[in-house]
Design a protein around this motif. Structure first.
Motif, PDB file in Angstrom:
ATOM      1  N   LYS A  36       0.878  -1.184   0.000  1.00  0.00           N
ATOM      2  CA  LYS A  36       0.000   0.000   0.000  1.00  0.00           C
ATOM      3  C   LYS A  36       0.903   1.217   0.000  1.00  0.00           C
ATOM      4  CE  LYS A  36      -4.038  -2.086   0.968  1.00  0.00           C
ATOM      5  NZ  LYS A  36      -5.400  -1.785   1.136  1.00  0.00           N
ATOM      6  N   ILE A  37       1.569   1.438  -1.110  1.00  0.00           N
ATOM      7  CA  ILE A  37       2.631   2.442  -1.192  1.00  0.00           C
ATOM      8  C   ILE A  37       2.035   3.850  -1.232  1.00  0.00           C
ATOM      9  CG2 ILE A  37       4.613   3.228  -2.540  1.00  0.00           C
ATOM     10  CD1 ILE A  37       4.833   0.318  -3.606  1.00  0.00           C
ATOM     11  N   ASP A  38       2.434   4.673  -0.255  1.00  0.00           N
ATOM     12  CA  ASP A  38       1.987   6.070  -0.231  1.00  0.00           C
ATOM     13  C   ASP A  38       2.408   6.790  -1.509  1.00  0.00           C
ATOM     14  OD1 ASP A  38       0.744   5.959   2.258  1.00  0.00           O
ATOM     15  OD2 ASP A  38       2.435   6.852   3.344  1.00  0.00           O
ATOM     16  N   LYS A  39       1.582   7.728  -1.915  1.00  0.00           N
ATOM     17  CA  LYS A  39       1.812   8.492  -3.141  1.00  0.00           C
ATOM     18  C   LYS A  39       3.196   9.141  -3.163  1.00  0.00           C
ATOM     19  CE  LYS A  39       0.146  12.665  -4.773  1.00  0.00           C
ATOM     20  NZ  LYS A  39      -0.816  13.721  -4.801  1.00  0.00           N
ATOM     21  N   GLU A  40       3.645   9.622  -2.022  1.00  0.00           N
ATOM     22  CA  GLU A  40       4.926  10.331  -1.940  1.00  0.00           C
ATOM     23  C   GLU A  40       6.128   9.443  -2.273  1.00  0.00           C
ATOM     24  OE1 GLU A  40       1.972  12.373   0.716  1.00  0.00           O
ATOM     25  OE2 GLU A  40       2.560  10.308   0.343  1.00  0.00           O
ATOM     26  N   ILE A  41       5.966   8.125  -2.152  1.00  0.00           N
ATOM     27  CA  ILE A  41       7.082   7.212  -2.442  1.00  0.00           C
ATOM     28  C   ILE A  41       6.699   6.178  -3.502  1.00  0.00           C
ATOM     29  CG2 ILE A  41       8.225   7.526  -0.212  1.00  0.00           C
ATOM     30  CD1 ILE A  41       6.978   4.787   0.618  1.00  0.00           C
ATOM     31  N   GLU A  42       5.722   6.517  -4.334  1.00  0.00           N
ATOM     32  CA  GLU A  42       5.229   5.541  -5.302  1.00  0.00           C
ATOM     33  C   GLU A  42       6.280   5.116  -6.332  1.00  0.00           C
ATOM     34  OE1 GLU A  42       1.818   7.373  -7.030  1.00  0.00           O
ATOM     35  OE2 GLU A  42       2.993   8.887  -8.089  1.00  0.00           O
ATOM     36  N   TYR A 112       3.030  -1.830   9.883  1.00  0.00           N
ATOM     37  CA  TYR A 112       3.369  -1.297   8.556  1.00  0.00           C
ATOM     38  C   TYR A 112       4.846  -1.490   8.277  1.00  0.00           C
ATOM     39  CZ  TYR A 112      -0.922   1.215   9.625  1.00  0.00           C
ATOM     40  OH  TYR A 112      -2.211   1.526  10.000  1.00  0.00           O
ATOM     41  N   TRP A 113       5.183  -1.632   7.003  1.00  0.00           N
ATOM     42  CA  TRP A 113       6.546  -1.433   6.548  1.00  0.00           C
ATOM     43  C   TRP A 113       6.590   0.028   6.148  1.00  0.00           C
ATOM     44  CZ3 TRP A 113       6.749  -6.064   2.652  1.00  0.00           C
ATOM     45  CH2 TRP A 113       6.830  -7.266   3.357  1.00  0.00           C
ATOM     46  N   VAL A 114       7.600   0.741   6.621  1.00  0.00           N
ATOM     47  CA  VAL A 114       7.669   2.177   6.359  1.00  0.00           C
ATOM     48  C   VAL A 114       9.038   2.584   5.830  1.00  0.00           C
ATOM     49  CG1 VAL A 114       5.891   2.778   8.064  1.00  0.00           C
ATOM     50  CG2 VAL A 114       8.285   2.705   8.763  1.00  0.00           C
ATOM     51  N   VAL A 115       9.020   3.658   5.052  1.00  0.00           N
ATOM     52  CA  VAL A 115      10.222   4.330   4.590  1.00  0.00           C
ATOM     53  C   VAL A 115      10.089   5.753   5.098  1.00  0.00           C
ATOM     54  CG1 VAL A 115      11.546   5.084   2.589  1.00  0.00           C
ATOM     55  CG2 VAL A 115      10.371   2.864   2.528  1.00  0.00           C
ATOM     56  N   GLY A 116      10.872   6.085   6.117  1.00  0.00           N
ATOM     57  CA  GLY A 116      10.676   7.364   6.793  1.00  0.00           C
ATOM     58  C   GLY A 116       9.298   7.363   7.428  1.00  0.00           C
ATOM     59  N   SER A 117       8.492   8.369   7.112  1.00  0.00           N
ATOM     60  CA  SER A 117       7.133   8.434   7.670  1.00  0.00           C
ATOM     61  C   SER A 117       6.088   7.909   6.686  1.00  0.00           C
ATOM     62  CB  SER A 117       6.804   9.881   8.050  1.00  0.00           C
ATOM     63  OG  SER A 117       6.861  10.709   6.903  1.00  0.00           O
ATOM     64  N   THR A 119       4.184   4.950   4.286  1.00  0.00           N
ATOM     65  CA  THR A 119       3.843   3.537   4.303  1.00  0.00           C
ATOM     66  C   THR A 119       4.190   2.870   2.981  1.00  0.00           C
ATOM     67  OG1 THR A 119       2.040   3.916   5.865  1.00  0.00           O
ATOM     68  CG2 THR A 119       1.926   1.902   4.555  1.00  0.00           C
ATOM     69  N   LEU A 120       4.808   1.692   3.103  1.00  0.00           N
ATOM     70  CA  LEU A 120       5.117   0.855   1.952  1.00  0.00           C
ATOM     71  C   LEU A 120       4.146  -0.322   1.886  1.00  0.00           C
ATOM     72  CD1 LEU A 120       7.219   0.492  -0.332  1.00  0.00           C
ATOM     73  CD2 LEU A 120       8.546  -0.891   1.254  1.00  0.00           C
ATOM     74  N   ALA A 121       3.784  -0.874   3.056  1.00  0.00           N
ATOM     75  CA  ALA A 121       2.871  -2.021   3.098  1.00  0.00           C
ATOM     76  C   ALA A 121       2.175  -2.086   4.450  1.00  0.00           C
ATOM     77  CB  ALA A 121       3.626  -3.316   2.847  1.00  0.00           C
ATOM     78  N   GLU A 122       1.002  -2.689   4.435  1.00  0.00           N
ATOM     79  CA  GLU A 122       0.300  -3.026   5.669  1.00  0.00           C
ATOM     80  C   GLU A 122       0.574  -4.498   5.950  1.00  0.00           C
ATOM     81  OE1 GLU A 122      -3.812  -2.118   4.888  1.00  0.00           O
ATOM     82  OE2 GLU A 122      -3.441   0.042   4.937  1.00  0.00           O
ATOM     83  N   VAL A 123       0.792  -4.835   7.222  1.00  0.00           N
ATOM     84  CA  VAL A 123       1.116  -6.209   7.590  1.00  0.00           C
ATOM     85  C   VAL A 123       0.290  -6.666   8.789  1.00  0.00           C
ATOM     86  CG1 VAL A 123       3.474  -5.945   6.715  1.00  0.00           C
ATOM     87  CG2 VAL A 123       3.036  -5.646   9.145  1.00  0.00           C
TER      88      VAL A 123
END
Length: 130
Positions: A36-42, A112-117, A119-123
């Motif tokens: 579920k990759i946030d738009k900011e890090i798509e 969540y898997w996160v990169v900074g603030s 979200t990359l994935a929900e777990v």
């Protein structure tokens, strides 16, 4: 020829060396994930061996807990080039004080898997191994 460290070897060959082989230990827990990759890090393309952090749902603290992606047969994917499914299973490895997590790692716990603030994935935790 110079000796390559493990990180350089993996980078040079695109081969993933399992954390089990590197640490001689078992994973700490297992999750089901949905990207579920946030738009900011798509633009980020998730891959085996990525070092995203882990965050529990309803917490604002990220931990050095890294995923190791499994294939549909439950085997560790050993290539960094193999495309990750948008959902699947992963072993999780705690790099830090495991005692901080003993009371939080319960079946069904969400995170969540996160990169900074971002979200990359929900777990969801499905197995705890310690």
């Amino acid at each position: 020829m110079e000796d390559l460290n493990i990180e350089e070897l993996m980078r040079e060959t695109n081969k993933h060396i399992s954390y089990t082989n590197l640490t001689k230990k078992n994973p700490d827990f297992q999750v089901d994930y949905v990207l579920k990759i946030d738009k900011e890090i798509e633009d980020i393309i998730p891959y085996q061996g990525m070092r995203c952090d882990f965050r529990y749902k309803n917490e604002n603290i990220s931990y050095m807990i890294y995923p190791e992606i499994l294939d549909k047969n439950g085997q560790i994917i050993n290539s960094r080039d193999e495309e990750m499914n948008s959902e699947g299973k992963a072993f999780m490895w705690i790099f830090g004080d495991k005692d901080l997590h003993k009371n939080k790692l319960l079946l069904g716990t969400e995170g969540y898997w996160v990169v900074g603030s971002y979200t990359l994935a929900e777990v969801v935790i499905t197995h705890v191994f310690f």
